[in-house]
Design a protein around this motif. Sequence first.
Motif, PDB file in Angstrom:
ATOM      1  N   VAL A 120      19.035  12.719  36.623  1.00  0.00           N
ATOM      2  CA  VAL A 120      17.881  13.430  36.067  1.00  0.00           C
ATOM      3  C   VAL A 120      17.219  12.532  35.033  1.00  0.00           C
ATOM      4  CG1 VAL A 120      17.082  15.453  34.800  1.00  0.00           C
ATOM      5  CG2 VAL A 120      18.955  15.661  36.461  1.00  0.00           C
ATOM      6  N   GLU A 121      15.967  12.157  35.323  1.00  0.00           N
ATOM      7  CA  GLU A 121      15.203  11.292  34.423  1.00  0.00           C
ATOM      8  C   GLU A 121      14.352  12.136  33.479  1.00  0.00           C
ATOM      9  OE1 GLU A 121      14.694   8.861  38.457  1.00  0.00           O
ATOM     10  OE2 GLU A 121      14.413  10.968  37.895  1.00  0.00           O
ATOM     11  N   SER A 122      14.056  11.563  32.326  1.00  0.00           N
ATOM     12  CA  SER A 122      13.141  12.195  31.386  1.00  0.00           C
ATOM     13  C   SER A 122      12.484  11.114  30.539  1.00  0.00           C
ATOM     14  CB  SER A 122      13.876  13.195  30.493  1.00  0.00           C
ATOM     15  OG  SER A 122      14.875  12.550  29.733  1.00  0.00           O
ATOM     16  N   GLY A 123      11.388  11.488  29.883  1.00  0.00           N
ATOM     17  CA  GLY A 123      10.761  10.579  28.936  1.00  0.00           C
ATOM     18  C   GLY A 123       9.453   9.957  29.371  1.00  0.00           C
ATOM     19  N   GLY A 124       9.035  10.209  30.599  1.00  0.00           N
ATOM     20  CA  GLY A 124       7.760   9.651  31.030  1.00  0.00           C
ATOM     21  C   GLY A 124       6.590  10.323  30.339  1.00  0.00           C
ATOM     22  N   GLY A 125       5.407   9.773  30.562  1.00  0.00           N
ATOM     23  CA  GLY A 125       4.223  10.376  29.963  1.00  0.00           C
ATOM     24  C   GLY A 125       3.028   9.457  30.014  1.00  0.00           C
ATOM     25  N   LEU A 126       2.002   9.851  29.290  1.00  0.00           N
ATOM     26  CA  LEU A 126       0.748   9.098  29.214  1.00  0.00           C
ATOM     27  C   LEU A 126       0.647   8.461  27.834  1.00  0.00           C
ATOM     28  CD1 LEU A 126      -2.118   8.320  30.146  1.00  0.00           C
ATOM     29  CD2 LEU A 126      -2.866  10.583  29.333  1.00  0.00           C
ATOM     30  N   VAL A 127       0.478   7.143  27.813  1.00  0.00           N
ATOM     31  CA  VAL A 127       0.327   6.427  26.551  1.00  0.00           C
ATOM     32  C   VAL A 127      -0.798   5.416  26.677  1.00  0.00           C
ATOM     33  CG1 VAL A 127       2.762   6.654  25.900  1.00  0.00           C
ATOM     34  CG2 VAL A 127       2.007   4.649  27.196  1.00  0.00           C
ATOM     35  N   GLN A 128      -1.210   4.890  25.537  1.00  0.00           N
ATOM     36  CA  GLN A 128      -2.220   3.833  25.545  1.00  0.00           C
ATOM     37  C   GLN A 128      -1.539   2.474  25.563  1.00  0.00           C
ATOM     38  OE1 GLN A 128      -4.747   4.619  22.134  1.00  0.00           O
ATOM     39  NE2 GLN A 128      -6.081   5.920  23.379  1.00  0.00           N
ATOM     40  N   ALA A 129      -2.284   1.498  26.024  1.00  0.00           N
ATOM     41  CA  ALA A 129      -1.758   0.135  26.051  1.00  0.00           C
ATOM     42  C   ALA A 129      -1.288  -0.277  24.658  1.00  0.00           C
ATOM     43  CB  ALA A 129      -2.824  -0.831  26.553  1.00  0.00           C
ATOM     44  N   GLY A 130      -0.142  -0.941  24.624  1.00  0.00           N
ATOM     45  CA  GLY A 130       0.431  -1.374  23.363  1.00  0.00           C
ATOM     46  C   GLY A 130       1.438  -0.416  22.774  1.00  0.00           C
ATOM     47  N   GLU A 131       1.463   0.815  23.271  1.00  0.00           N
ATOM     48  CA  GLU A 131       2.399   1.810  22.752  1.00  0.00           C
ATOM     49  C   GLU A 131       3.760   1.699  23.447  1.00  0.00           C
ATOM     50  OE1 GLU A 131      -0.708   5.198  21.141  1.00  0.00           O
ATOM     51  OE2 GLU A 131       0.311   5.536  23.052  1.00  0.00           O
ATOM     52  N   SER A 132       4.668   2.584  23.035  1.00  0.00           N
ATOM     53  CA  SER A 132       6.040   2.536  23.536  1.00  0.00           C
ATOM     54  C   SER A 132       6.457   3.869  24.141  1.00  0.00           C
ATOM     55  CB  SER A 132       7.001   2.192  22.387  1.00  0.00           C
ATOM     56  OG  SER A 132       6.704   0.947  21.807  1.00  0.00           O
ATOM     57  N   LEU A 133       7.425   3.796  25.031  1.00  0.00           N
ATOM     58  CA  LEU A 133       8.070   4.967  25.607  1.00  0.00           C
ATOM     59  C   LEU A 133       9.529   4.639  25.833  1.00  0.00           C
ATOM     60  CD1 LEU A 133       5.794   6.346  28.500  1.00  0.00           C
ATOM     61  CD2 LEU A 133       6.437   7.559  26.410  1.00  0.00           C
ATOM     62  N   THR A 134      10.366   5.664  25.784  1.00  0.00           N
ATOM     63  CA  THR A 134      11.772   5.499  26.135  1.00  0.00           C
ATOM     64  C   THR A 134      12.117   6.473  27.247  1.00  0.00           C
ATOM     65  OG1 THR A 134      12.389   4.809  23.901  1.00  0.00           O
ATOM     66  CG2 THR A 134      14.148   5.566  25.343  1.00  0.00           C
ATOM     67  N   LEU A 135      12.628   5.939  28.344  1.00  0.00           N
ATOM     68  CA  LEU A 135      13.089   6.754  29.461  1.00  0.00           C
ATOM     69  C   LEU A 135      14.602   6.953  29.355  1.00  0.00           C
ATOM     70  CD1 LEU A 135      11.154   5.095  32.433  1.00  0.00           C
ATOM     71  CD2 LEU A 135      10.389   6.893  30.861  1.00  0.00           C
ATOM     72  N   SER A 136      15.052   8.114  29.791  1.00  0.00           N
ATOM     73  CA  SER A 136      16.482   8.412  29.831  1.00  0.00           C
ATOM     74  C   SER A 136      16.842   8.915  31.212  1.00  0.00           C
ATOM     75  CB  SER A 136      16.845   9.493  28.807  1.00  0.00           C
ATOM     76  OG  SER A 136      16.523   9.104  27.507  1.00  0.00           O
ATOM     77  N   TRP A 181      19.419   7.508  43.755  1.00  0.00           N
ATOM     78  CA  TRP A 181      18.189   7.461  42.971  1.00  0.00           C
ATOM     79  C   TRP A 181      17.815   8.850  42.467  1.00  0.00           C
ATOM     80  CZ3 TRP A 181      19.104   4.064  46.821  1.00  0.00           C
ATOM     81  CH2 TRP A 181      18.803   2.713  46.577  1.00  0.00           C
ATOM     82  N   GLY A 182      17.155   8.890  41.316  1.00  0.00           N
ATOM     83  CA  GLY A 182      16.620  10.132  40.809  1.00  0.00           C
ATOM     84  C   GLY A 182      15.272  10.443  41.448  1.00  0.00           C
ATOM     85  N   GLN A 183      14.675  11.544  40.991  1.00  0.00           N
ATOM     86  CA  GLN A 183      13.408  11.991  41.552  1.00  0.00           C
ATOM     87  C   GLN A 183      12.222  11.211  41.007  1.00  0.00           C
ATOM     88  OE1 GLN A 183      12.949  14.411  44.023  1.00  0.00           O
ATOM     89  NE2 GLN A 183      15.138  14.008  44.200  1.00  0.00           N
ATOM     90  N   GLY A 184      12.417  10.536  39.898  1.00  0.00           N
ATOM     91  CA  GLY A 184      11.344   9.730  39.334  1.00  0.00           C
ATOM     92  C   GLY A 184      10.619  10.430  38.198  1.00  0.00           C
ATOM     93  N   THR A 185      10.094   9.629  37.297  1.00  0.00           N
ATOM     94  CA  THR A 185       9.295  10.143  36.198  1.00  0.00           C
ATOM     95  C   THR A 185       8.046   9.272  36.065  1.00  0.00           C
ATOM     96  OG1 THR A 185       9.329  10.778  33.844  1.00  0.00           O
ATOM     97  CG2 THR A 185      10.540   8.785  34.423  1.00  0.00           C
ATOM     98  N   GLN A 186       6.910   9.912  35.894  1.00  0.00           N
ATOM     99  CA  GLN A 186       5.631   9.196  35.875  1.00  0.00           C
ATOM    100  C   GLN A 186       5.381   8.575  34.505  1.00  0.00           C
ATOM    101  OE1 GLN A 186       3.203   8.794  38.434  1.00  0.00           O
ATOM    102  NE2 GLN A 186       2.241   7.407  36.945  1.00  0.00           N
ATOM    103  N   VAL A 187       4.995   7.313  34.538  1.00  0.00           N
ATOM    104  CA  VAL A 187       4.553   6.609  33.334  1.00  0.00           C
ATOM    105  C   VAL A 187       3.128   6.131  33.592  1.00  0.00           C
ATOM    106  CG1 VAL A 187       4.866   4.573  31.878  1.00  0.00           C
ATOM    107  CG2 VAL A 187       6.858   5.873  32.654  1.00  0.00           C
ATOM    108  N   THR A 188       2.214   6.530  32.735  1.00  0.00           N
ATOM    109  CA  THR A 188       0.821   6.124  32.869  1.00  0.00           C
ATOM    110  C   THR A 188       0.371   5.459  31.577  1.00  0.00           C
ATOM    111  OG1 THR A 188       0.376   7.976  34.356  1.00  0.00           O
ATOM    112  CG2 THR A 188      -1.524   6.864  33.378  1.00  0.00           C
ATOM    113  N   VAL A 189      -0.132   4.231  31.716  1.00  0.00           N
ATOM    114  CA  VAL A 189      -0.593   3.475  30.555  1.00  0.00           C
ATOM    115  C   VAL A 189      -2.095   3.269  30.689  1.00  0.00           C
ATOM    116  CG1 VAL A 189      -0.290   1.396  29.163  1.00  0.00           C
ATOM    117  CG2 VAL A 189       1.635   2.303  30.489  1.00  0.00           C
ATOM    118  N   SER A 190      -2.842   3.815  29.752  1.00  0.00           N
ATOM    119  CA  SER A 190      -4.293   3.689  29.800  1.00  0.00           C
ATOM    120  C   SER A 190      -4.729   2.478  28.983  1.00  0.00           C
ATOM    121  CB  SER A 190      -4.952   4.945  29.262  1.00  0.00           C
ATOM    122  OG  SER A 190      -4.626   5.137  27.904  1.00  0.00           O
ATOM    123  N   SER A 191      -5.839   1.898  29.416  1.00  0.00           N
ATOM    124  CA  SER A 191      -6.339   0.693  28.726  1.00  0.00           C
ATOM    125  C   SER A 191      -7.300   1.054  27.601  1.00  0.00           C
ATOM    126  CB  SER A 191      -7.025  -0.231  29.723  1.00  0.00           C
ATOM    127  OG  SER A 191      -8.069   0.452  30.373  1.00  0.00           O
TER     128      SER A 191
END
Length: 115
Positions: free
Chosen positions: A5-21, A105-115
């Motif tokens: 089970v994955e978690s931690g994805g999301g929408l961030v701007q370029a240069g920012e950080s995320l942590t997936l678990s 494999w898990g189901q996946g978590t979406q990571v979106t990085v906007s410019s």
Amino acid sequence: QVQLVESGGGLVQAGESLTLSCAASGSISGINTMGWDRQAPGKQRELVATITRGSTKNYADSVKGRFTISRDNAKNTVYLQMNSLKPEDTGVYYCNVGRFGLHYWGQGTQVTVSS
């Protein structure tokens, strides 16, 4: 069987950080390598990072110096710290584990990085 089970994805701007678990459950004894793949829209799935039970790490060239993989064997959890994110890091991130020659494999978590 191993459930992931994955978690931690999301929408961030370029240069920012995320942590997936990613937490593993089920038949977890014997899990060796844990890692992350990703798949960008219209592209093939690619390896991002792996870590063995002994903490040997491997990274794709595109993420070296920006991403850090780690694991907590007591919690059967793998993490992916992603810094300095770029739009090209956008995609679905899949946790994966290797156990006795099989991979899960898990189901996946979406990571979106906007410019």
